[in-house]
Write an enzyme that holds these catalytic residues in place. Structure first.
Site, PDB file in Angstrom:
ATOM      1  N   GLU A  16       0.844  -1.191   0.000  1.00 25.64           N
ATOM      2  CA  GLU A  16       0.000   0.000   0.000  1.00 25.64           C
ATOM      3  C   GLU A  16       0.887   1.252   0.000  1.00 25.64           C
ATOM      4  OE1 GLU A  16      -2.059   0.465   3.662  1.00 25.64           O
ATOM      5  OE2 GLU A  16      -2.784   2.449   3.186  1.00 25.64           O
TER       6      GLU A  16
ATOM      7  N   ASP B   9      -3.976  -0.478  10.381  1.00 24.03           N
ATOM      8  CA  ASP B   9      -5.034   0.421  10.839  1.00 24.03           C
ATOM      9  C   ASP B   9      -6.324   0.114  10.083  1.00 24.03           C
ATOM     10  OD1 ASP B   9      -3.751   3.288   8.940  1.00 24.03           O
ATOM     11  OD2 ASP B   9      -4.553   1.360   8.304  1.00 24.03           O
TER      12      ASP B   9
ATOM     13  N   ASP C 203      -1.106  -1.213   6.005  1.00 24.94           N
ATOM     14  CA  ASP C 203      -0.925  -0.665   7.344  1.00 24.94           C
ATOM     15  C   ASP C 203      -1.810  -1.396   8.349  1.00 24.94           C
ATOM     16  OD1 ASP C 203      -0.647   2.775   6.147  1.00 24.94           O
ATOM     17  OD2 ASP C 203       0.818   1.148   6.243  1.00 24.94           O
TER      18      ASP C 203
ATOM     19  N   ASP D 240      -7.859   1.787   7.640  1.00 16.88           N
ATOM     20  CA  ASP D 240      -7.725   1.910   6.191  1.00 16.88           C
ATOM     21  C   ASP D 240      -6.991   0.711   5.599  1.00 16.88           C
ATOM     22  OD1 ASP D 240      -9.106   4.257   5.931  1.00 16.88           O
ATOM     23  OD2 ASP D 240      -7.348   5.528   6.208  1.00 16.88           O
TER      24      ASP D 240
END
Length: 701
Positions: free
Chosen positions: A475, A550, A548, A552
């Site tokens: 990403e 998180d 990541d 997102d």
């Protein structure tokens, strides 16, 4: 069943006295998995369906019109029917009543060629007795001959309970009791059992949705049968009730299963055939004698082609689902391919020089329900997932071939147009497959770096060995720069994507191919997409999604998995798709250097969740080890340097990968459609329901 009691190393000390023999239901309790598959929720559900299938057999024989299934609040399961009732008279060879015989003796029942059932789901005669052996308590009531007859069992032993529930006092006692008088015309059976928690796992439970799905399926397969399901495990709410009855049979079932608009209406194919089978038959002296028996096999098939690309084929033997197919399904598919190819040649849709269409071409967009009925089918195992009766393949192939040829060669105007539409769809599927194969052959790994079709942003590896090569889908460009330094360029390739890719569950195939990120992923993997995907052509042994840690990042992983599930599903089924597990925190220790032998890298500890961080800090505090405050929390992969990323996420010697698998395809498809599909209302309801279980303290705001 024979078992060893001790492991002896000296042959002289090992003799026949060291063997133990498990008799009757004792063998069931010792090895339950042999009879019900497992002792989790799946095995418990199998027990329930053993009892229900006995009632369904009564319906197949024309003696039962209603079955009620009740999931009681105390965890017990009750099945009621209005069939003939289990025989209550005395069986002369054993001196036991019919009820006690079928509930306590393995391989005892009315399905061994006695003429009571011409076709049934049960054939081994172990279903009711196995459930009884694995129940802490089982109560059975039979309405027959003007009386209600009752009997109870504890772990397969007949007797009397002095109160309700499985924990009541119990006195062993054989024999059937008459508890009340009823009208002579009233017949039926009621069985209620409490699963034995000494056998089943504590969290073993019966899922309501699975029960409803199979109850609906059975009602489709037995027209005129009403099946009622009542769930009383609702904790203060009204019990859940649903009732199923379908007079249209498998034609209605096929239309229900079809996911797409029709190319032709549902076709109903019926027929039968005879075959001779040599089976052991019990004579009057109780001896098993090999005998040639004339059998009749009835075939009933409903099928239709739709405009979509997915195939939905359900097969059944005497109402019992055979999810892994068998000889009947093999005969069905063989007849489809043969007849379709013959008709395509006859109508000139295929030229003499063209290759014949394959099974995959014919099955594209097909929805079918294939059922056969026959006495004493040969299954593989008690769980009955595969039919092994060899004659079924020949008879099903003959019936389906004859009736399908009649439809495809019909001169009636409407049927002629429908047949033409079906044949054209199959030809188009074959052309698409050949075109995809040709395109795929141009994207082989050989000279891949010189191939202009590969995206310029791909950072490829040097190794061509499929076993070791890995593709990291990363990403963002910032993480790509660090990953370039952290990777092993010998076997680790990198492909960056920008943000969140297209949700392919909502988009068309054309929109997906226009999307630069989706097209790049498909091109780099190099094995095609959709039905033309060829797992053997994949350029990498593993695909690792690195996003990541998180919200997102989780969303990006979900979108990528949707792409793989929709267009490259064999990669998931083969276990070749993984999710990287990057750390969330880094703890820098301040006094570790004082210890002898400490290395520089020992100064850092990585944790992967808030709970793990809390536990680790408490552990360090108890050991007197101090750390630098505040603890670093990674907001993304780009915050790591190359050494940290390699050590925690990319180096095979230290990293953790999460393998993504598709264990239950139907449930996975339903979840993808719910979470990523076009229907907003079910997703809103799912989110609203899940909001009640949300821990507000975990929201990072």
């Amino acid at each position: 069943m024979t078992a060893l009691t001790t492991d002896f190393h000296d042959p002289e000390e090992y003799s026949a006295r060291h063997l133990s023999v498990l008799e009757g239901l004792e063998a069931v309790r010792k090895r339950p998995g042999m009879y019900i598959g497992s002792t989790d929720s799946r095995g418990l559900t199998h027990c329930m369906w053993e009892i229900i299938d006995n009632s369904v057999d009564e319906a197949l024989a024309g003696h039962c019109t209603r079955i009620d299934v009740v999931l009681h609040a105390d965890g017990s399961v009750e099945v009621r029917d209005n069939g003939r009732g289990i025989p209550v008279d005395i069986e002369p060879r054993t001196g036991l009543s019919g009820v006690e015989l079928v509930m306590t003796k393995l391989h005892a029942g009315g399905k061994f060629g006695s003429g009571s059932y011409t076709a049934s789901g049960g054939l081994h005669g172990v279903g009711a007795s196995v459930v009884n052996a694995l129940s802490a308590r089982l109560d059975v009531e039979v309405d027959r001959q003007g009386h209600t007859h009752a009997m109870s069992f504890r772990r397969g032993i007949p007797g009397v309970f002095d109160a309700d529930g499985p924990d009541a006092g119990f006195t062993p006692r054989s024999g059937l009791e008459q508890v009340r008088r009823i009208a002579k015309k009233v017949t039926g059976t009621r069985v209620r059992f409490w699963a034995d928690r000494q056998i089943f796992l504590k969290d073993a439970d019966i899922a309501r949705e699975a029960l409803l799905d199979r109850a609906r399926q059975t009602a489709f397969l037995v027209p005129g049968l009403t099946i009622s399901v009542r769930d009383e495990r609702t904790e203060g709410e009204e019990p859940y009730e649903e009732e199923f009855r379908f007079d249209g049979g498998i034609s209605e079932f096929c239309a229900y299963l079809a996911p797409d608009p029709e190319v032709c209406p549902v076709l109903r194919i019926e027929g039968s055939g005879n075959f001779t089978e040599t089976v052991p038959v019990l004579d009057e002296q109780g001896h098993m004698v090999p005998t040639d028996v004339e059998r009749r096999l009835d075939v009933d098939v409903a099928l239709r082609w739709g405009t979509g690309y997915d195939t939905t084929v359900r097969s059944f033997v005497n109402v019992i689902a055979t999810p892994k197919g068998g000889t009947h399904l093999a005969g069905f598919e063989r007849a489809l391919v043969r007849v379709v190819n013959d008709q395509l040649r006859a109508t000139k849709l295929l030229r003499a020089s063209d290759d014949p269409v394959t099974k995959e071409d014919v099955l594209e967009g097909l929805t079918a329900v294939v059922t056969v009925r026959l006495p004493e089918p040969q299954f593989e195992g008690q769980t009955k997932e595969i039919l092994g009766t060899s004659a079924a393949s020949r008879i099903v192939s003959q019936v389906v071939g004859r009736e399908l040829r009649t439809f495809l060669t019909s001169t009636k105007r409407t049927e002629k147009q429908q047949a033409r539409a079906v044949l054209e769809k199959i030809v188009n599927a074959a052309k698409a497959r050949l075109a995809a194969r040709q395109q795929r052959e141009t994207q082989r790994r050989k000279n891949a770096l010189e191939n202009s079709a590969l995206p310029a942003k791909l950072v490829d590896c040097r190794s061509e060995g499929l076993e070791r090569s890995e593709l990291f889908i990363v990403e963002g460009d910032s993480a790509l720069g660090t990953a370039k330094l952290a990777r092993d360029s010998e076997f680790q390739a990198l492909l960056p994507i920008r943000g969140k890719i297209l949700n392919v569950q909502k988009a068309s195939v054309a929109d997906m191919l226009k999307n630069a990120e989706c097209a790049a992923i498909i091109q780099v993997i190099g094995a095609g997409s959709g039905r033309s995907f060829d797992l053997d052509a994949a350029r990498y042994g593993r695909v690792i999604l690195m996003a990541d840690a998180d919200v997102d990042g989780a969303h990006i992983r979900c979108l990528l998995l949707t792409l793989f599930y929709r267009y490259m599903r064999p990669m998931l089924e083969a276990g070749r798709v993984f999710a990287a597990v990057p750390p969330l925190h880094r703890i820098e220790l301040t006094n570790v250097r004082r210890k002898r032998g400490a290395r520089p890298e020992d100064r850092y500890i990585y944790t992967y969740s808030d709970a793990e961080l809390h536990r680790k800090l408490l552990e360090l505090e108890k050991k007197g080890i101090t750390w630098k405050e505040p603890v670093q929390r990674y907001k993304g992969l780009g915050e790591m340097d190359a050494d940290q990323l390699a050590e925690t996420t990319m180096d095979p010697r230290h990293r953790t990968l999460r393998r993504i698998r598709v264990d239950q395809a139907e449930e996975a498809a339903a979840v993808f459609e719910l979470l990523m599909g076009n229907e907003v209302a079910p997703r809103r309801a799912f989110i609203a329901q899940g909001a009640r279980e949300l821990d507000l303290s975990r929201i990072d705001t």
